[in-house]
Design a protein around this motif. Structure first.
Motif, PDB file in Angstrom:
ATOM      1  N   LEU A  30      40.924 -43.950  62.231  1.00  0.00           N
ATOM      2  CA  LEU A  30      41.699 -43.741  60.827  1.00  0.00           C
ATOM      3  C   LEU A  30      42.424 -42.240  60.930  1.00  0.00           C
ATOM      4  O   LEU A  30      41.764 -41.316  61.215  1.00  0.00           O
ATOM      5  CB  LEU A  30      40.778 -43.803  59.451  1.00  0.00           C
ATOM      6  CG  LEU A  30      41.348 -43.783  58.290  1.00  0.00           C
ATOM      7  CD1 LEU A  30      42.367 -44.759  57.992  1.00  0.00           C
ATOM      8  CD2 LEU A  30      40.289 -43.597  57.407  1.00  0.00           C
ATOM      9  N   THR A  34      45.814 -44.250  57.641  1.00  0.00           N
ATOM     10  CA  THR A  34      46.418 -45.313  58.293  1.00  0.00           C
ATOM     11  C   THR A  34      45.365 -45.657  59.343  1.00  0.00           C
ATOM     12  O   THR A  34      45.131 -44.766  60.381  1.00  0.00           O
ATOM     13  CB  THR A  34      47.790 -45.051  59.047  1.00  0.00           C
ATOM     14  OG1 THR A  34      48.479 -44.445  58.011  1.00  0.00           O
ATOM     15  CG2 THR A  34      48.256 -46.170  59.814  1.00  0.00           C
ATOM     16  N   ALA A  35      45.147 -46.937  59.627  1.00  0.00           N
ATOM     17  CA  ALA A  35      44.346 -47.401  60.569  1.00  0.00           C
ATOM     18  C   ALA A  35      45.085 -47.936  62.032  1.00  0.00           C
ATOM     19  O   ALA A  35      46.323 -48.539  61.439  1.00  0.00           O
ATOM     20  CB  ALA A  35      43.316 -48.654  59.903  1.00  0.00           C
ATOM     21  N   TYR A  36      44.633 -47.688  62.956  1.00  0.00           N
ATOM     22  CA  TYR A  36      45.056 -48.127  64.198  1.00  0.00           C
ATOM     23  C   TYR A  36      44.420 -49.014  64.808  1.00  0.00           C
ATOM     24  O   TYR A  36      43.452 -48.905  65.558  1.00  0.00           O
ATOM     25  CB  TYR A  36      45.269 -46.890  64.975  1.00  0.00           C
ATOM     26  CG  TYR A  36      46.161 -45.565  64.670  1.00  0.00           C
ATOM     27  CD1 TYR A  36      47.667 -45.528  65.163  1.00  0.00           C
ATOM     28  CD2 TYR A  36      46.054 -44.913  63.524  1.00  0.00           C
ATOM     29  CE1 TYR A  36      48.574 -44.482  64.757  1.00  0.00           C
ATOM     30  CE2 TYR A  36      46.782 -43.831  63.310  1.00  0.00           C
ATOM     31  CZ  TYR A  36      48.044 -43.972  63.601  1.00  0.00           C
ATOM     32  OH  TYR A  36      48.950 -42.808  63.242  1.00  0.00           O
ATOM     33  N   PRO A  37      44.922 -50.431  64.656  1.00  0.00           N
ATOM     34  CA  PRO A  37      43.978 -51.371  65.187  1.00  0.00           C
ATOM     35  C   PRO A  37      43.850 -51.760  66.517  1.00  0.00           C
ATOM     36  O   PRO A  37      42.971 -52.224  67.085  1.00  0.00           O
ATOM     37  CB  PRO A  37      44.842 -52.797  64.489  1.00  0.00           C
ATOM     38  CG  PRO A  37      46.057 -52.185  64.197  1.00  0.00           C
ATOM     39  CD  PRO A  37      46.180 -50.803  64.147  1.00  0.00           C
ATOM     40  N   GLY A 104      43.342 -58.775  54.269  1.00  0.00           N
ATOM     41  CA  GLY A 104      44.108 -57.396  54.182  1.00  0.00           C
ATOM     42  C   GLY A 104      43.337 -56.443  55.290  1.00  0.00           C
ATOM     43  O   GLY A 104      43.860 -55.617  56.052  1.00  0.00           O
ATOM     44  N   ARG A 105      41.893 -56.097  54.777  1.00  0.00           N
ATOM     45  CA  ARG A 105      41.237 -55.382  55.589  1.00  0.00           C
ATOM     46  C   ARG A 105      41.166 -55.898  57.151  1.00  0.00           C
ATOM     47  O   ARG A 105      41.258 -55.003  58.036  1.00  0.00           O
ATOM     48  CB  ARG A 105      39.856 -55.366  55.002  1.00  0.00           C
ATOM     49  CG  ARG A 105      38.680 -54.674  55.979  1.00  0.00           C
ATOM     50  CD  ARG A 105      39.070 -53.124  56.201  1.00  0.00           C
ATOM     51  NE  ARG A 105      39.104 -52.525  54.994  1.00  0.00           N
ATOM     52  CZ  ARG A 105      38.204 -51.519  54.514  1.00  0.00           C
ATOM     53  NH1 ARG A 105      37.154 -51.153  55.261  1.00  0.00           N
ATOM     54  NH2 ARG A 105      38.169 -50.939  53.368  1.00  0.00           N
ATOM     55  N   GLU A 108      44.407 -54.769  58.824  1.00  0.00           N
ATOM     56  CA  GLU A 108      44.495 -53.335  59.233  1.00  0.00           C
ATOM     57  C   GLU A 108      43.542 -53.014  60.338  1.00  0.00           C
ATOM     58  O   GLU A 108      44.118 -52.046  60.891  1.00  0.00           O
ATOM     59  CB  GLU A 108      43.926 -52.652  57.863  1.00  0.00           C
ATOM     60  CG  GLU A 108      44.751 -52.877  56.789  1.00  0.00           C
ATOM     61  CD  GLU A 108      44.222 -52.152  55.440  1.00  0.00           C
ATOM     62  OE1 GLU A 108      45.025 -52.050  54.424  1.00  0.00           O
ATOM     63  OE2 GLU A 108      42.978 -51.681  55.279  1.00  0.00           O
ATOM     64  N   VAL A 109      42.529 -53.477  60.424  1.00  0.00           N
ATOM     65  CA  VAL A 109      41.585 -52.904  61.644  1.00  0.00           C
ATOM     66  C   VAL A 109      41.458 -53.849  62.756  1.00  0.00           C
ATOM     67  O   VAL A 109      40.844 -53.744  63.882  1.00  0.00           O
ATOM     68  CB  VAL A 109      40.346 -53.046  60.834  1.00  0.00           C
ATOM     69  CG1 VAL A 109      40.136 -52.138  60.035  1.00  0.00           C
ATOM     70  CG2 VAL A 109      39.640 -54.489  60.832  1.00  0.00           C
ATOM     71  N   GLU A 386      34.856 -46.765  54.465  1.00  0.00           N
ATOM     72  CA  GLU A 386      35.339 -45.784  55.794  1.00  0.00           C
ATOM     73  C   GLU A 386      34.116 -44.889  56.077  1.00  0.00           C
ATOM     74  O   GLU A 386      33.450 -44.640  55.011  1.00  0.00           O
ATOM     75  CB  GLU A 386      36.755 -45.136  55.241  1.00  0.00           C
ATOM     76  CG  GLU A 386      37.684 -46.088  54.946  1.00  0.00           C
ATOM     77  CD  GLU A 386      39.089 -45.384  54.361  1.00  0.00           C
ATOM     78  OE1 GLU A 386      40.164 -46.186  54.294  1.00  0.00           O
ATOM     79  OE2 GLU A 386      38.849 -44.075  54.034  1.00  0.00           O
ATOM     80  N   ARG A 405      38.148 -46.830  59.809  1.00  0.00           N
ATOM     81  CA  ARG A 405      38.058 -48.037  58.754  1.00  0.00           C
ATOM     82  C   ARG A 405      37.273 -49.212  59.151  1.00  0.00           C
ATOM     83  O   ARG A 405      37.715 -49.724  60.351  1.00  0.00           O
ATOM     84  CB  ARG A 405      39.541 -48.283  58.394  1.00  0.00           C
ATOM     85  CG  ARG A 405      39.777 -49.504  57.268  1.00  0.00           C
ATOM     86  CD  ARG A 405      41.128 -49.402  56.569  1.00  0.00           C
ATOM     87  NE  ARG A 405      41.446 -48.285  55.937  1.00  0.00           N
ATOM     88  CZ  ARG A 405      42.712 -47.955  55.538  1.00  0.00           C
ATOM     89  NH1 ARG A 405      43.736 -48.665  55.902  1.00  0.00           N
ATOM     90  NH2 ARG A 405      42.736 -46.655  54.950  1.00  0.00           N
ATOM     91  N   ARG A 407      35.246 -52.748  59.805  1.00  0.00           N
ATOM     92  CA  ARG A 407      35.343 -54.029  59.461  1.00  0.00           C
ATOM     93  C   ARG A 407      34.757 -54.492  58.472  1.00  0.00           C
ATOM     94  O   ARG A 407      33.837 -54.117  57.869  1.00  0.00           O
ATOM     95  CB  ARG A 407      35.034 -54.841  60.900  1.00  0.00           C
ATOM     96  CG  ARG A 407      35.799 -54.571  62.169  1.00  0.00           C
ATOM     97  CD  ARG A 407      35.372 -55.090  63.430  1.00  0.00           C
ATOM     98  NE  ARG A 407      36.456 -55.214  64.337  1.00  0.00           N
ATOM     99  CZ  ARG A 407      36.777 -56.274  65.268  1.00  0.00           C
ATOM    100  NH1 ARG A 407      36.314 -57.426  64.910  1.00  0.00           N
ATOM    101  NH2 ARG A 407      37.791 -55.816  66.157  1.00  0.00           N
TER     102      ARG A 407
END
Length: 528
Positions: A30, A34-37, A104-105, A108-109, A386, A405, A407
């Protein structure tokens, strides 16, 4: 102050979590909200016996983090123990409910989210609440843990240890609270005055204080937690035929107002595992991961001897492939000697509303390795779900600190229905083994049989003296009762007045006492 992390820093952090062996997926790095998958934060399966800490303020998502880790451990064949204090962990037995928020979560991850429940056994302490009853005999529980439950001071704790030693030496089995109460009552009675003198350091006044405290504890209903059949902690190490680890959930909502009692029982489970499991070194995965919720309750008001026993147990149990995660609000809740052994850290948000909060925040920041983040700012701005993470790599070195962030759990994030929970308990093969309490002859009956009785009338001559027969445990289906023992009290009382029988009993007591050895916590070492 550390410089703000950059996208290049995110890549460097991700490289620190690129393990080659099996690992659990925690979430995505994070940065600035912003999360970076493509930058995944993970923990190697093989380092989970190096213990860990899950901390954070109320409502920041600690319970869901436990659920996330537990369900992945189960999927990889590792059994898990969880304490369900608020009643919201039982959902791990059922598949999760799809929702826009969960989808959505997951997006994001970088998570492929699929609803899935885990194989679960539900337990309860002494049958209070839904679940298979967990009981411990008083002698197995030991004086150190019992002194914690009774809130004894160090002098009284030492005196209680002497009582246990006396009972061990005399062959007086302490199965339930009535047994221990009977032994102390005997020692403080005119008949036991001489016996009390043989126990150095135990005064009648201190014994009386312990006796009153025990009586109060029993009147509050705690007697249900002590007795037989005693729970075999090997049940916590089970896997299913398809290779998944069983998740053992201890249901504690009925005991929310008895935190000292249930936290000490959790320590008994760990102490019993420690003394029963063989040394295995450093396996590729743990045999069990044990989540110790509300950990601050274990350490609050603990004696020096108790803290030393905890520290040594945590230090040594990892070589028996058991990992422990302490769950609490701040790292300050855990003594430094224990905290130093927790290699895996998941720190949720902290609040800094008061000067004490600010001190706790500063102390928490100081426990992390150097970081590109301004942790003081990050820890107060994290959202629910988080956390700041650092774990041990496969080589045992700390990984880079990563704001993460997390899962979403794939199991139900909430309690299952009471009917479904009860149905799971009724269907368990363990229910028949542990549901019904057993009351064998023990110290209570033996001392009751020694009580003075009226002299026999000519119509009822006293029975001839003969050596007592050794008692045998009942068959699994049998359930001896105190009434039966009381019926034999007259005969046993007359036998005990015979000097030859007294000598025999003393010899037998010494022999039995020699067979009882105790662990760091004073818990008795059983033979499986």
């Amino acid at each position: 102050m550390s410089s703000a992390p950059t996208p290049q820093t995110v890549r460097e952090i991700a490289d620190g979590y690129a393990f080659t062996g099996p690992a659990l997926d925690l979430g995505a790095v994070l940065l600035d909200g912003t999360a970076y998958p493509d930058a995944q934060v993970r923990v190697p399966l093989g380092v989970l016996n190096r213990h860990g800490l899950v901390a954070g303020a109320t409502g920041t998502g600690k319970t869901k983090t436990l659920q996330l880790i537990a369900e992945q451990l189960s999927a990889q064949g590792v059994p898990v123990f969880l304490a369900d204090i608020k009643g919201d962990v039982s959902g791990i037995a059922a598949p999760g409910a799809p929702s826009e928020r969960t989808a959505g979560r997951a997006a994001e991850v970088g998570q492929q989210w699929t609803p899935q429940g885990c194989p679960v056994e539900f337990y309860s302490l002494g049958g209070q609440g839904a679940g298979i009853p967990i009981r411990a005999t008083v002698t197995s529980f030991g004086p150190l843990l019992l002194a914690k439950v009774l809130e004894l001071n160090e002098t009284q704790e030492a005196s209680l240890s002497l009582v246990f030693h006396y009972a061990d030496r005399k062959g007086l089995e302490l199965y339930d609270l009535k047994d221990l109460t009977a032994v102390i009552g005997f020692l403080t009675s005119p008949e036991g005055k001489e016996e009390l003198r043989t126990i150095g350091g135990l005064s009648a006044a201190t014994a009386g204080v312990i006796l009153r405290t025990l009586t109060l504890l029993e009147n509050e209903g705690a007697g249900a937690f002590f007795g037989e059949p005693e729970f075999d902690t090997a049940e916590l190490l089970r896997t299913t035929p398809d290779g998944r680890g069983v998740v053992s959930v201890l249901e504690l909502p009925a005991l929310q107002d008895r935190p000292r009692l249930f936290s000490t029982f959790l320590m008994w489970l760990l102490a019993d595992l420690y003394q029963e499991l063989p040394e295995v070194g450093d396996p590729d995965r743990p045999k069990l991961v044990f989540f110790f919720d509300e950990a601050h309750l274990l350490f609050k008001g603990a004696s020096k001897a108790f803290l030393e026993a905890i520290t040594q147990t945590v230090r040594l149990i990892r070589s028996k492939a058991v990992g422990i995660f302490f769950v609490t609000q701040t790292p300050r809740d855990v003594p430094g000697d224990v905290l130093a052994q927790l290699g895996n850290r998941v720190q949720h948000a902290l609040r800094a509303f008061t000067p004490d909060d600010a001190k706790a925040l500063k102390a928490t920041v100081s426990t992390f390795p150097r970081s590109p983040y301004d942790l003081g700012t990050v820890l107060t701005s994290l959202g629910t779900g988080e956390a700041v993470v650092t774990v041990l790599s496969e080589k045992g070195a700390p990984t880079p600190v990563a704001a993460t962030r997390l899962r979403a759990p794939q199991s139900l994030m909430g309690p299952i229905e009471a009917g479904a929970l009860q149905a799971a308990v009724d269907a368990s093969p363990l229910t028949a083994r542990y549901r019904e309490a057993i009351d064998r002859e023990s110290a209570y009956e033996k001392l009751a049989a020694r009580a003075p009785r009226p002299e026999a009338t000519p119509a009822e001559p006293p029975a001839p003296a003969r050596p007592p027969e050794p008692s045998e445990p009942p068959a699994p289906s049998g359930r001896p009762r105190r009434e039966e023992a009381a019926g034999a009290g007259g005969l046993l009382g007359s036998l005990l007045s015979n000097p030859a029988v007294k000598s025999f009993a003393r010899s037998a007591g010494r022999q039995l006492g020699q067979e009882i050895s105790r662990s760091l916590f004073g818990t008795s070492k059983r033979r499986r």
